[in-house]
Design an enzyme around this catalytic site. Structure first.
Site, PDB file in Angstrom:
ATOM      1  N   HIS A 154      -4.160  26.713  31.309  1.00  0.00           N
ATOM      2  CA  HIS A 154      -4.066  25.282  31.232  1.00  0.00           C
ATOM      3  C   HIS A 154      -2.372  24.561  31.649  1.00  0.00           C
ATOM      4  CE1 HIS A 154      -7.633  25.239  29.134  1.00  0.00           C
ATOM      5  NE2 HIS A 154      -7.465  26.171  28.308  1.00  0.00           N
ATOM      6  N   SER A 284      16.543  19.243  51.934  1.00  0.00           N
ATOM      7  CA  SER A 284      16.324  17.867  51.943  1.00  0.00           C
ATOM      8  C   SER A 284      17.375  17.096  52.824  1.00  0.00           C
ATOM      9  CB  SER A 284      16.307  17.522  50.516  1.00  0.00           C
ATOM     10  OG  SER A 284      16.323  16.244  50.306  1.00  0.00           O
TER      11      SER A 284
END
Length: 478
Positions: A154, A284
């Protein structure tokens, strides 16, 4: 080149796929394969008794690699039929053989058989590249098979695994894919020479209703191209379920690659692992410090395309009418080659990343040790029971201490003091030293190292042995 910049160019050709895969689905490869099929047909027909000369066949062979594109394109504008345009162009280059080119055949003889031949070569290339990923992952898994790390269920920390064991999950899924691709390749059959509605009526006429010769014609043609045989029955085309099944298998590889790329993107966010990063690579435009997982993201992106694209031939197969309709053609021209080109791009990236993945052991260990006190609580509880403690009381105390330690970490930003809390709780009867002796991460990885070795020996090595490594192009555009 300037003209190309004024037209749409598929990124699959300009950015992602290799030269090898682009050539397989190129016009030159397609039409020279048509030539080879016409040669194979003529040779088989001659062998079976038709009036075809060695001189005619040799003329076709001498010109098989020459495609007169301008002649064929001009003719197609006039007659609106691509196959007959190339029959015309090839005939003009082979005047002695002109009368026997395409003898008895329908358009799908070259169209469908070529598609099978191209898919065969493309599948072989896909398998080669997938096996190269397995080679890379094998090396990585073995190197890190005993390095403990947090496992997740999970996306929440669970019992420990190892870095190599996690990589074995990526490896096993790809192994399943290779086995599936091998089966598709082994089962692949050519259409052969089935005629307009699949009855072989035109060839029965050519061979004076000699069924044995008509059947033998298919066998000779299939052998010429290294395919195990021809389909037993067909309409005008081979069943479009073949395309659907093959693209489903390609989708399987894309699914496996996407699972890997998503895992690596998360691990890179955690700081535990990274994909390779070039010396001068910019992560970036706004944030110079960033090291974005651009290659893994591209795998995810292209995989999404391949998975969705696999629906195209499935819908086509479901909507064919009787012996054939032409609504398959335009879709098939796009969906089948692009699935191969996109998956080729995915595998180029997958090979590139797995050849030089970066692991940060100190980060992995720090994150493991932060959660290990919680993971070790079952062992601690068992040790306390051995000293006379009540299992149910101990379980409740661990629950209380664990939640308090978690709040300390999450709410207050302090260190995990669960060990100190348990050592101070007389219910357990354990010293801090005794508790810390249970804090070796390797105690909690189970059979992970053995599982890695067993997978490699029993599953991966046999696959690699079946497909010896070759020099294949994996250059990628960043």
């Amino acid at each position: 080149m300037e003209t190309n910049r004024l037209q749409y160019m598929s990124p699959l050709s300009s950015r992602y796929a290799s030269k090898e895969m682009k050539y397989i689905f190129s016009e030159k490869k397609k039409f020279t394969t048509w030539h080879e099929l016409w040669i194979a047909l003529a040779k088989a027909e001659k062998e079976l008794g038709l009036d075809i000369t060695d001189e005619q066949i040799q003329e076709m062979i001498d010109n098989k690699d020459i495609v007169d594109f301008e002649v064929a394109e001009a003719r197609e504008k006039e007659v609106r039929h691509d196959v007959m345009s190339h029959v015309y162009a090839y005939g003009k280059r082979c005047p002695k053989a002109e009368a026997i080119i395409h003898l008895g055949a329908t358009s799908c003889y070259v169209g469908d058989n070529t598609d099978v031949i191209l898919m065969k070569e493309a599948l072989e290339l896909i398998i080669e590249k997938t096996v190269q990923v397995l080679v890379n992952l094998k090396k990585f898994s073995r190197e890190y098979k005993a390095m403990p790390c947090l496992g997740y269920t999970h996306l929440q920390p669970a019992q420990l695994t190892t870095v190599g064991k996690r990589a074995s999950l990526w490896m096993y899924e790809l192994a399943l894919d290779v086995i599936e691709l091998e089966r598709r390749l082994e089962d692949l059959k050519m259409l052969g020479s089935k005629g307009t509605t699949g009855t072989q009526a035109s060839f029965m006429d050519l061979f004076n209703n000699d069924e044995s010769k008509v059947k033998r014609l298919d066998e000779i043609i299939a052998k010429e191209f290294g395919v195990s045989g021809c389909v037993p029955v067909s309409g005008q085309t081979y069943s479009r379920k073949v395309d659907a099944n093959i693209l489903s298998s390609l989708s399987g590889v894309a699914q496996s690659a996407s699972k890997f790329s998503n895992d690596l993107r998360i691990l890179q966010s955690f700081g535990e692992m990274e994909e390779p990063f070039e010396k001068n690579q910019i992560g970036s435009s706004a944030m110079p410090y960033k090291r974005n997982p651009m290659r893994s993201e591209r795998i995810t992106s292209l995989a999404r395309y391949v998975i969705v694209d696999s629906l195209n031939p499935a819908i086509t197969a479901a909507t064919q009418w009787f012996e054939r309709t032409l609504d398959d053609s335009a879709n098939k021209r796009i969906s089948v080659p692009e699935a191969f080109l996109a998956l080729d791009g995915i595998l180029n990236l997958y090979i590139n990343i797995t050849s030089d993945m970066v692991v940060y052991p100190k980060v992995i260990n720090a994150r493991t040790m932060e959660k290990l006190p919680f993971i070790a609580t079952e062992n601690i509880m068992m040790e306390a029971v051995k000293k006379g403690g009540n299992r149910q009381d101990l379980h409740e105390q661990i629950r209380v201490h664990s939640h308090e330690a978690t709040l300390r970490v999450k709410r207050d930003g302090l260190n995990n003091d669960l060990v100190d809390r348990i050592a101070a709780d007389k219910t357990f009867g354990l010293s801090k030293e005794e508790i810390l002796s249970a804090m070796d991460p390797i105690l909690y990885v189970g059979r992970s190292p053995s599982q890695v070795e067993e997978l490699i020996t029993e599953v991966i090595d046999p696959i690699i042995e079946r497909h010896p490594q070759k020099n294949i192009e994996t250059e990628i555009n960043l």
